[in-house]
Scaffold this motif. Structure first.
Motif, PDB file in Angstrom:
ATOM      1  N   SER A   1       0.605  -1.064   0.218  1.00  0.00           N
ATOM      2  CA  SER A   1       0.038   0.143  -0.130  1.00  0.00           C
ATOM      3  C   SER A   1       1.210   1.287   0.028  1.00  0.00           C
ATOM      4  CB  SER A   1      -0.553  -0.281   0.615  1.00  0.00           C
ATOM      5  OG  SER A   1      -0.310   0.147   2.089  1.00  0.00           O
ATOM      6  N   ILE A   2       2.392   1.188   0.506  1.00  0.00           N
ATOM      7  CA  ILE A   2       2.828   2.759   0.351  1.00  0.00           C
ATOM      8  C   ILE A   2       3.044   3.073  -0.500  1.00  0.00           C
ATOM      9  CG2 ILE A   2       4.783   3.531   0.845  1.00  0.00           C
ATOM     10  CD1 ILE A   2       4.967   1.415   3.755  1.00  0.00           C
ATOM     11  N   PRO A   3       3.682   2.210  -2.037  1.00  0.00           N
ATOM     12  CA  PRO A   3       4.075   2.545  -3.257  1.00  0.00           C
ATOM     13  C   PRO A   3       2.594   3.005  -4.180  1.00  0.00           C
ATOM     14  CG  PRO A   3       4.118   0.240  -3.162  1.00  0.00           C
ATOM     15  CD  PRO A   3       4.130   0.997  -1.989  1.00  0.00           C
ATOM     16  N   THR A   4       1.803   2.426  -3.316  1.00  0.00           N
ATOM     17  CA  THR A   4       0.436   2.763  -3.777  1.00  0.00           C
ATOM     18  C   THR A   4      -0.044   4.170  -3.824  1.00  0.00           C
ATOM     19  OG1 THR A   4      -0.146   0.721  -4.533  1.00  0.00           O
ATOM     20  CG2 THR A   4      -1.830   1.746  -4.105  1.00  0.00           C
ATOM     21  N   LEU A   5       0.198   4.446  -1.581  1.00  0.00           N
ATOM     22  CA  LEU A   5      -0.438   5.453  -1.759  1.00  0.00           C
ATOM     23  C   LEU A   5       0.916   6.878  -1.955  1.00  0.00           C
ATOM     24  CD1 LEU A   5      -1.556   7.666   1.314  1.00  0.00           C
ATOM     25  CD2 LEU A   5       0.406   6.371   1.775  1.00  0.00           C
ATOM     26  N   LEU A   6       1.277   6.520  -2.444  1.00  0.00           N
ATOM     27  CA  LEU A   6       2.528   7.675  -2.979  1.00  0.00           C
ATOM     28  C   LEU A   6       2.690   8.380  -4.276  1.00  0.00           C
ATOM     29  CD1 LEU A   6       6.248   7.427  -0.971  1.00  0.00           C
ATOM     30  CD2 LEU A   6       4.428   8.217  -0.683  1.00  0.00           C
ATOM     31  N   MET A   7       1.865   6.853  -5.964  1.00  0.00           N
ATOM     32  CA  MET A   7       1.197   7.046  -6.712  1.00  0.00           C
ATOM     33  C   MET A   7       0.112   7.717  -6.528  1.00  0.00           C
ATOM     34  SD  MET A   7       3.454   6.533  -8.415  1.00  0.00           S
ATOM     35  CE  MET A   7       1.881   5.892 -10.458  1.00  0.00           C
ATOM     36  N   GLY A   8      -1.067   7.244  -5.660  1.00  0.00           N
ATOM     37  CA  GLY A   8      -2.034   7.445  -5.477  1.00  0.00           C
ATOM     38  C   GLY A   8      -1.944   9.593  -5.373  1.00  0.00           C
ATOM     39  N   VAL A   9      -1.315   9.870  -4.263  1.00  0.00           N
ATOM     40  CA  VAL A   9      -0.346  11.552  -3.835  1.00  0.00           C
ATOM     41  C   VAL A   9       0.022  12.050  -4.798  1.00  0.00           C
ATOM     42  CG1 VAL A   9       0.521  12.723  -2.802  1.00  0.00           C
ATOM     43  CG2 VAL A   9       0.111  10.746  -1.047  1.00  0.00           C
ATOM     44  N   THR A  10       0.197  11.708  -5.625  1.00  0.00           N
ATOM     45  CA  THR A  10       0.677  12.592  -6.774  1.00  0.00           C
ATOM     46  C   THR A  10      -0.116  12.634  -8.224  1.00  0.00           C
ATOM     47  OG1 THR A  10       2.864  11.223  -7.070  1.00  0.00           O
ATOM     48  CG2 THR A  10       2.363  11.858  -9.440  1.00  0.00           C
ATOM     49  N   ILE A  11      -0.756  11.518  -8.525  1.00  0.00           N
ATOM     50  CA  ILE A  11      -1.840  11.183  -9.504  1.00  0.00           C
ATOM     51  C   ILE A  11      -3.474  12.572  -8.813  1.00  0.00           C
ATOM     52  CG2 ILE A  11      -3.740  10.079 -10.694  1.00  0.00           C
ATOM     53  CD1 ILE A  11      -1.751   7.343 -10.214  1.00  0.00           C
ATOM     54  N   ILE A  12      -3.685  12.007  -7.342  1.00  0.00           N
ATOM     55  CA  ILE A  12      -4.979  13.199  -6.839  1.00  0.00           C
ATOM     56  C   ILE A  12      -4.786  14.147  -7.326  1.00  0.00           C
ATOM     57  CG2 ILE A  12      -6.273  13.284  -4.847  1.00  0.00           C
ATOM     58  CD1 ILE A  12      -6.315  10.343  -5.049  1.00  0.00           C
ATOM     59  N   THR A  13      -3.433  14.172  -6.747  1.00  0.00           N
ATOM     60  CA  THR A  13      -3.022  16.642  -6.473  1.00  0.00           C
ATOM     61  C   THR A  13      -2.765  16.604  -7.774  1.00  0.00           C
ATOM     62  OG1 THR A  13      -0.708  15.632  -6.302  1.00  0.00           O
ATOM     63  CG2 THR A  13      -1.733  15.950  -4.153  1.00  0.00           C
ATOM     64  N   SER A  14      -2.926  16.295  -8.782  1.00  0.00           N
ATOM     65  CA  SER A  14      -2.077  16.722 -10.324  1.00  0.00           C
ATOM     66  C   SER A  14      -3.785  16.881 -10.965  1.00  0.00           C
ATOM     67  CB  SER A  14      -1.623  15.672 -10.812  1.00  0.00           C
ATOM     68  OG  SER A  14      -1.746  16.047 -12.361  1.00  0.00           O
ATOM     69  N   MET A  15      -4.430  16.441 -10.386  1.00  0.00           N
ATOM     70  CA  MET A  15      -6.214  15.636 -10.777  1.00  0.00           C
ATOM     71  C   MET A  15      -6.942  16.915 -10.651  1.00  0.00           C
ATOM     72  SD  MET A  15      -6.845  11.537 -10.763  1.00  0.00           S
ATOM     73  CE  MET A  15      -8.601  12.291 -11.707  1.00  0.00           C
ATOM     74  N   ILE A  16      -6.490  17.297  -9.225  1.00  0.00           N
ATOM     75  CA  ILE A  16      -7.254  18.404  -8.062  1.00  0.00           C
ATOM     76  C   ILE A  16      -7.170  19.748  -8.893  1.00  0.00           C
ATOM     77  CG2 ILE A  16      -7.684  19.558  -6.353  1.00  0.00           C
ATOM     78  CD1 ILE A  16      -7.204  17.271  -4.659  1.00  0.00           C
TER      79      ILE A  16
END
Length: 237
Positions: free
Chosen positions: A64-79
């Protein structure tokens, strides 16, 4: 005022892929671990026979940790890209709302969405463990720690990514930095303790995961204040 801003932010993402990603991340992790344990059930239950729940939670956490960091990257960019794509930053900032509150609304939205994703991860882990017949003696404190501590320790990365995503119209730079950081996190166990991408792993020289959480929260708060000051001064196009 901040309540209205948050309500507006939720309306903006209502029909976006962001909400789908919030579910995809934790369910993807749980699905992979379900496949892993289903395929190697006898061997894995033998390896973790003294603590079946601990083995499952640990396996889920590491994925989940690398998934979390990828999620942070993608979600912040999309927002941030919601305004970038429609060239709406000038109209938004022309409203009688302070730039500080606009930025705070964006980062609060990110944090809330990631919190929901971590909550879904915890619930999914419990469901998977019950389906695997690991019993009902669930180590809830350990589960909460492994699902939420990496999230709290990654606050500096959340602040950094939303800052970059908002202030740069070209999302290639924030996305590149975030993706490289997520990859680095996979190999960061031997990094010095001051490297932020190591903090979500909850590994430090003191052997105390809470230290990684505390330094992450403090640094994240500091980066938040710095980014607010910078955003307040900068013209976003």
């Amino acid at each position: 005022m901040i309540t209205r801003i948050m309500a507006s932010e939720f309306l903006k993402i209502r029909r976006k892929m962001i909400l789908f990603l919030i579910f995809l991340g934790p369910f993807g992790v749980i699905g992979l671990q379900a496949f892993n344990f289903g395929l190697r059930y006898d061997w894995l239950t033998k390896v973790h026979k003294d603590d079946l729940w601990g083995g499952l939670i640990g396996a889920v956490s590491m994925l989940s940790i690398p998934t979390l960091l990828m999620g942070v990257t993608i979600i912040t960019s999309m927002i941030a890209n919601i305004e970038h794509q429609t060239n709406a930053w000038k109209q938004l900032l022309a409203l009688p709302i302070s730039k500080k509150k606009v930025f705070t609304g964006k980062i609060l939205l990110t944090v809330l969405l990631l919190f929901v994703s971590c909550l879904l991860l915890a619930v999914g882990t419990i469901v998977l463990g019950l389906l695997l017949k690991f019993g009902i003696n669930i180590p809830l404190l350990y589960l909460i720690k492994m699902c939420f501590f990496p999230f709290l320790a990654s606050m500096p990365l959340v602040a950094l990514q939303i800052w970059l995503a908002i202030t740069m119209k070209n999302q290639a730079v924030p996305l590149t930095i975030g993706i490289v950081g997520a990859i680095l996190s996979l190999y960061s166990t031997n990094f010095p303790d001051w490297v932020p991408w190591k903090w979500p792993l909850l590994i430090n020289d003191w052997g105390k995961p809470i230290y990684s959480v505390l330094v992450g929260l403090v640094t994240g708060l500091l980066l938040f204040f710095i980014s607010v000051i910078d955003f307040n001064r900068k013209d976003v196009k």
